[in-house]
Design a protein around this motif. Structure first.
Motif, short mmCIF file in Angstrom:
data_model
loop_
_atom_site.label_atom_id
_atom_site.label_comp_id
_atom_site.label_asym_id
_atom_site.label_seq_id
_atom_site.Cartn_x
_atom_site.Cartn_y
_atom_site.Cartn_z
N VAL A 114 0.84 -1.20 0.00
CA VAL A 114 0.00 0.00 0.00
C VAL A 114 0.87 1.25 0.00
CG1 VAL A 114 -1.65 1.34 1.36
CG2 VAL A 114 -1.96 -1.12 1.11
N LEU A 115 1.90 1.27 0.85
CA LEU A 115 2.80 2.41 0.89
C LEU A 115 3.54 2.60 -0.43
CD1 LEU A 115 4.35 1.98 4.47
CD2 LEU A 115 2.58 3.59 3.76
N GLU A 116 3.92 1.48 -1.06
CA GLU A 116 4.62 1.56 -2.34
C GLU A 116 3.70 2.10 -3.43
OE1 GLU A 116 6.08 -2.35 -2.95
OE2 GLU A 116 7.81 -2.11 -1.61
N ARG A 117 2.45 1.65 -3.42
CA ARG A 117 1.49 2.15 -4.41
C ARG A 117 1.21 3.64 -4.20
NH1 ARG A 117 -3.43 -2.26 -5.09
NH2 ARG A 117 -2.14 -4.14 -5.41
N ALA A 118 1.13 4.04 -2.94
CA ALA A 118 0.83 5.44 -2.63
C ALA A 118 2.06 6.32 -2.74
CB ALA A 118 0.27 5.54 -1.22
N ASN A 119 3.23 5.69 -2.81
CA ASN A 119 4.49 6.43 -2.90
C ASN A 119 4.69 7.34 -1.69
OD1 ASN A 119 6.95 7.14 -4.04
ND2 ASN A 119 6.07 8.82 -5.24
N VAL A 120 4.41 6.81 -0.50
CA VAL A 120 4.63 7.53 0.75
C VAL A 120 5.40 6.63 1.71
CG1 VAL A 120 2.56 8.93 0.53
CG2 VAL A 120 2.44 6.75 1.75
N THR A 121 5.97 7.23 2.75
CA THR A 121 6.67 6.46 3.77
C THR A 121 5.72 6.09 4.89
OG1 THR A 121 7.33 8.44 4.98
CG2 THR A 121 8.81 7.68 3.23
N SER A 122 6.21 5.29 5.80
CA SER A 122 5.42 4.91 6.96
C SER A 122 5.30 6.08 7.93
CB SER A 122 6.08 3.73 7.68
OG SER A 122 7.36 4.11 8.17
#
Length: 300
Positions: A182-190
Motif C-alpha cells: 500500500v505504501l509503495e502504491r501510494a508512494n509515501v513512507t510509513s
C-alpha cells in the motif's frame, strides 16, 4: 507600588558543550549553569510552571498583578490548571484562584497545537491527531475521494493512517494487499519514518538556535531536583532522539556538528530516513515470508 516576589518555578541545569547525550557532564559545578523556568510565552499565550501548589498560586497572583498594572485583563474562562504527577501517582488536588475566581483543573489541554495531558505521555496527542485525520477525511470524502473526476496526489495525505490510504485507493481487506505494498502504491513512507524525519529536523533546528534561547537550554538540560522511578522509566526526548539517530545511521557523537550546517543536516536526514524505511520494509517482507513458510509446514 510593591511588586510581588518571583516564584521558584522549575529549576534545570544545562551545559551547551561536550555533547547532548553525556548527562554525566551536568554533575560538574564549574561548567554547569542553572536557571529557573517560571513561564513559557508564545504570542499572546502564557504558561506558568511550578512544582508546588503554593508556587503556582504565587505565579498566578504575579501575572494578575502585572496585567492589572498595565490595564490588561486575563481571560479566566480560558485559563486552565494542568497537574502532571509522577508516573503511577494520581494528580494532586488543586485549588488555584485568580482575583477570587477558582481556575478550572483539567486532565488535558490544547497548547501551541499540541495536547498536554496529566499522564505526561503522547497518547492523548496521538488520539487527537487520529481523530483530526478521521474528521478531515470525512469532510473531503464526497467532494474529493469519491469524485471520479479528480486525481489524488497521495503525497499530500501523509498524515493519514494506513486505513485511510486503503480507503482512498479503494483497496479492500479481501484484496490481500500488504501494508508495504500500500505504501509503495501510494508512494509515501510509513508514519514511523515521518515522525523520525520531523523529530530529527526539529532537533537540528533547536541546536542551531542562539545559546540564549530557552528551547536550546532545555534540550541540553535535565531537572536539577528529583529522581526517576525504579524499573524501566519512561523514555525522555533525548532517549528517543538518540534512538532515531542510530536508526537513521547518524552518529550521535557528531550529531550537533552536522546539525549546524542546515543543508548538510537535511541531506543526512533524507538519506537516513530513506535507509530506515528501506530496512523496515525489508524486515516486514522477511517476517511475512517466514509466516507463510510456517503455515506450509505439515503438523507432526
Amino acid at each position: 507600588m510593591k511588586y510581588p516576589t518571583t516564584t521558584q518555578g522549575v529549576e534545570i541545569k544545562y551545559r551547551l558543550d561536550e555533547g547532548i547525550f553525556k548527562l554525566a557532564r551536568l554533575k560538574s559545578r564549574r561548567n554547569t549553569n542553572t536557571i529557573n523556568v517560571t513561564e513559557l510565552q508564545y504570542a499572546d499565550d502564557n504558561a506558568a510552571v511550578a512544582h508546588t501548589h503554593a508556587e503556582l498560586q504565587q505565579s498566578v497572583d504575579n501575572f494578575h498583578a502585572a496585567y492589572t498594572c498595565f490595564g490588561l485583563t486575563v481571560n479566566k474562562a480560558k485559563t486552565k490548571i494542568l497537574a502532571q504527577p509522577r508516573p503511577g501517582e494520581n494528580p494532586p488536588a488543586t485549588n488555584i484562584t485568580m482575583d477570587g475566581t477558582t481556575i478550572e483543573c483539567v486532565e488535558h489541554f490544547p497548547y501551541l497545537g499540541s495536547i498536554l495531558s496529566t499522564q505526561s505521555t503522547s497518547s492523548k496527542e496521538i488520539e487527537n491527531r487520529l481523530q483530526a485525520g478521521h474528521t478531515a477525511y470525512g469532510r473531503l470524502s464526497t467532494r474529493v475521494f469519491k469524485n471520479k473526476g479528480l486525481t489524488t496526489h497521495l503525497k499530500k495525505l501523509e498524515q493519514f493512517h494506513q486505513k485511510k490510504l486503503r480507503a482512498i485507493m479503494k483497496i479492500k481487506w479481501n484484496d490481500y494487499v500488504s501494508n508495504t505494498a500500500v505504501l509503495e502504491r501510494a508512494n509515501v513512507t510509513s508514519i514511523e519514518a515521518m515522525i523520525m524525519k520531523h523529530h530529527l529536523r526539529w532537533s537540528g533546528h533547536v541546536v542551531r538556535m542562539e545559546d540564549t534561547r530557552l528551547p536550546k537550554k532545555i534540550l541540553f538540560s535535565e531537572l536539577n531536583a528529583g529522581d526517576r522511578l525504579r524499573g524501566r522509566p519512561m523514555l525522555r526526548f533525548k532517549d528517543q532522539l538518540k534512538k532515531s539517530l542510530k536508526e537513521a545511521n547518524i552518529d550521535p557523537n557528531t550529531f550537533e556538528a552536522s546539525a549546524y550546517d542546515r543543508n548538510e543536516w537535511r541531506n543526512k536526514i533524507k538519506v537516513g530516513t530513506d535507509l530506515f524505511e528501506e530496512n523496515r520494509r525489508a524486515n516486514l517482507v522477511a517476517k511475512r515470508q517466514q509466516r507463510a513458510e510456517r503455515t506450509k509446514q505439515p503438523y507432526s
